[in-house]
Design a protein around this motif. Structure first.
Motif, PDB file in Angstrom:
ATOM      1  N   ARG A  34       0.870  -1.181   0.000  1.00 18.16           N
ATOM      2  CA  ARG A  34       0.000   0.000   0.000  1.00 18.16           C
ATOM      3  C   ARG A  34       0.905   1.229   0.000  1.00 18.16           C
ATOM      4  NH1 ARG A  34      -5.423   0.838   0.323  1.00 18.16           N
ATOM      5  NH2 ARG A  34      -5.852  -1.090   1.428  1.00 18.16           N
ATOM      6  N   ARG A  35       0.813   2.020  -1.090  1.00 15.72           N
ATOM      7  CA  ARG A  35       1.705   3.161  -1.283  1.00 15.72           C
ATOM      8  C   ARG A  35       1.552   4.198  -0.184  1.00 15.72           C
ATOM      9  NH1 ARG A  35       5.763   4.391  -3.906  1.00 15.72           N
ATOM     10  NH2 ARG A  35       4.962   6.406  -4.495  1.00 15.72           N
ATOM     11  N   PRO A 116      10.731  -3.081   3.388  1.00 12.70           N
ATOM     12  CA  PRO A 116      10.799  -1.719   3.937  1.00 12.70           C
ATOM     13  C   PRO A 116       9.422  -1.059   3.995  1.00 12.70           C
ATOM     14  CG  PRO A 116      11.491  -1.720   1.650  1.00 12.70           C
ATOM     15  CD  PRO A 116      11.258  -3.154   2.025  1.00 12.70           C
ATOM     16  N   LEU A 117       9.280  -0.098   4.899  1.00 15.84           N
ATOM     17  CA  LEU A 117       8.001   0.591   5.074  1.00 15.84           C
ATOM     18  C   LEU A 117       8.068   2.067   4.697  1.00 15.84           C
ATOM     19  CD1 LEU A 117       6.919  -1.075   8.424  1.00 15.84           C
ATOM     20  CD2 LEU A 117       6.108  -1.586   6.122  1.00 15.84           C
ATOM     21  N   ASP A 118       9.099   2.496   3.971  1.00 15.14           N
ATOM     22  CA  ASP A 118       9.186   3.905   3.589  1.00 15.14           C
ATOM     23  C   ASP A 118       8.333   4.225   2.367  1.00 15.14           C
ATOM     24  OD1 ASP A 118      11.052   2.292   2.240  1.00 15.14           O
ATOM     25  OD2 ASP A 118      12.311   3.999   1.742  1.00 15.14           O
ATOM     26  N   GLN A 119       8.221   3.329   1.404  1.00 14.70           N
ATOM     27  CA  GLN A 119       7.396   3.555   0.214  1.00 14.70           C
ATOM     28  C   GLN A 119       6.020   2.893   0.316  1.00 14.70           C
ATOM     29  OE1 GLN A 119       8.129   5.519  -2.416  1.00 14.70           O
ATOM     30  NE2 GLN A 119      10.022   6.083  -1.412  1.00 14.70           N
ATOM     31  N   HIS A 120       5.956   1.792   1.069  1.00 14.60           N
ATOM     32  CA  HIS A 120       4.705   1.042   1.249  1.00 14.60           C
ATOM     33  C   HIS A 120       4.452   0.876   2.745  1.00 14.60           C
ATOM     34  CE1 HIS A 120       6.108  -0.254  -2.791  1.00 14.60           C
ATOM     35  NE2 HIS A 120       4.837  -0.083  -3.078  1.00 14.60           N
ATOM     36  N   ARG A 121       3.213   1.157   3.178  1.00 14.02           N
ATOM     37  CA  ARG A 121       2.867   1.044   4.598  1.00 14.02           C
ATOM     38  C   ARG A 121       2.567  -0.385   5.016  1.00 14.02           C
ATOM     39  NH1 ARG A 121      -0.393   5.483   3.267  1.00 14.02           N
ATOM     40  NH2 ARG A 121      -2.176   4.096   3.186  1.00 14.02           N
ATOM     41  N   ASP A 122       2.161  -1.203   4.082  1.00 16.38           N
ATOM     42  CA  ASP A 122       1.728  -2.555   4.389  1.00 16.38           C
ATOM     43  C   ASP A 122       1.923  -3.396   3.135  1.00 16.38           C
ATOM     44  OD1 ASP A 122       0.578  -4.659   5.795  1.00 16.38           O
ATOM     45  OD2 ASP A 122      -1.471  -4.059   5.344  1.00 16.38           O
ATOM     46  N   TYR A 123       1.986  -4.710   3.305  1.00 10.47           N
ATOM     47  CA  TYR A 123       2.123  -5.629   2.176  1.00 10.47           C
ATOM     48  C   TYR A 123       1.065  -6.709   2.278  1.00 10.47           C
ATOM     49  CZ  TYR A 123       6.654  -3.461   1.374  1.00 10.47           C
ATOM     50  OH  TYR A 123       7.646  -2.562   1.113  1.00 10.47           O
ATOM     51  N   HIS A 124       0.661  -7.199   1.104  1.00  6.71           N
ATOM     52  CA  HIS A 124      -0.356  -8.241   1.072  1.00  6.71           C
ATOM     53  C   HIS A 124      -0.164  -9.075  -0.191  1.00  6.71           C
ATOM     54  CE1 HIS A 124      -4.242 -10.096   1.894  1.00  6.71           C
ATOM     55  NE2 HIS A 124      -4.561  -9.904   0.627  1.00  6.71           N
TER      56      HIS A 124
END
Length: 160
Positions: A34-35, A116-124
């Motif tokens: 999620r961007r 990493p969480l700098d470009q994306h807040r969450d992954y799925h």
């Protein structure tokens, strides 16, 4: 690294060259993040990033695999070159963003905890069907799986 002002000028004036990674697991699911930033903020999107000045495509691919996925060099299947146009930009000022994108498909072999969480807040992980039917997945990500859209948005030979 460019200064912020110079980078604004570049984004406002020229297309950016980037690599998008269509990341699959061993069951063929696709990893999206999620961007966190503009453009495409709040949409589910594939990992990727810009090719830097004086960096070969191979060097950029290797750097982005490590930075975006925590993976060492692996092979990727080239999916094509796409054009992405956005009405906004990273700086939240009044100009568009234009990307020329080289898309590669890779198999994910790293640990999810290193993402990493700098470009994306969450992954799925999404199945292709879930991805294509989810309104929160950005259209540019869907293009990589829509054969009818690939032809429209893929850069192909031009005929007069």
């Amino acid at each position: 690294m460019l200064s912020e002002e110079l980078f604004k000028t570049v984004v406002a004036s020229t297309p950016l060259i980037s690599i998008d990674l269509l990341v699959r697991d061993t069951q063929a699911n696709i990893l999206l993040g999620r961007r966190a930033n503009r453009p495409a903020r709040d949409f589910w999107f594939v990992p990727g990033g810009r090719v830097l000045k004086d960096e070969t495509i191979e060097q950029a691919f290797t750097r982005l695999l490590k930075a975006e996925l925590g993976m060492d060099k692996t092979s990727g299947c080239f999916k094509g070159i796409y054009q992405h146009f956005y009405e906004d930009n990273f700086f939240e000022e009044n100009f568009t963003t234009h990307y020329i994108v080289m898309a590669f498909e890779v198999i994910f072999t790293a640990d999810m905890s290193v993402l990493p969480l700098d470009q994306h807040r969450d992954y799925h992980w999404f199945s292709e069907t879930e991805l294509l039917n989810n309104d929160e997945v950005h259209i540019h990500t869907k293009w990589y799986l829509q054969s009818n859209k690939q032809a429209d948005n893929l850069i192909t030979a031009f005929q007069p």
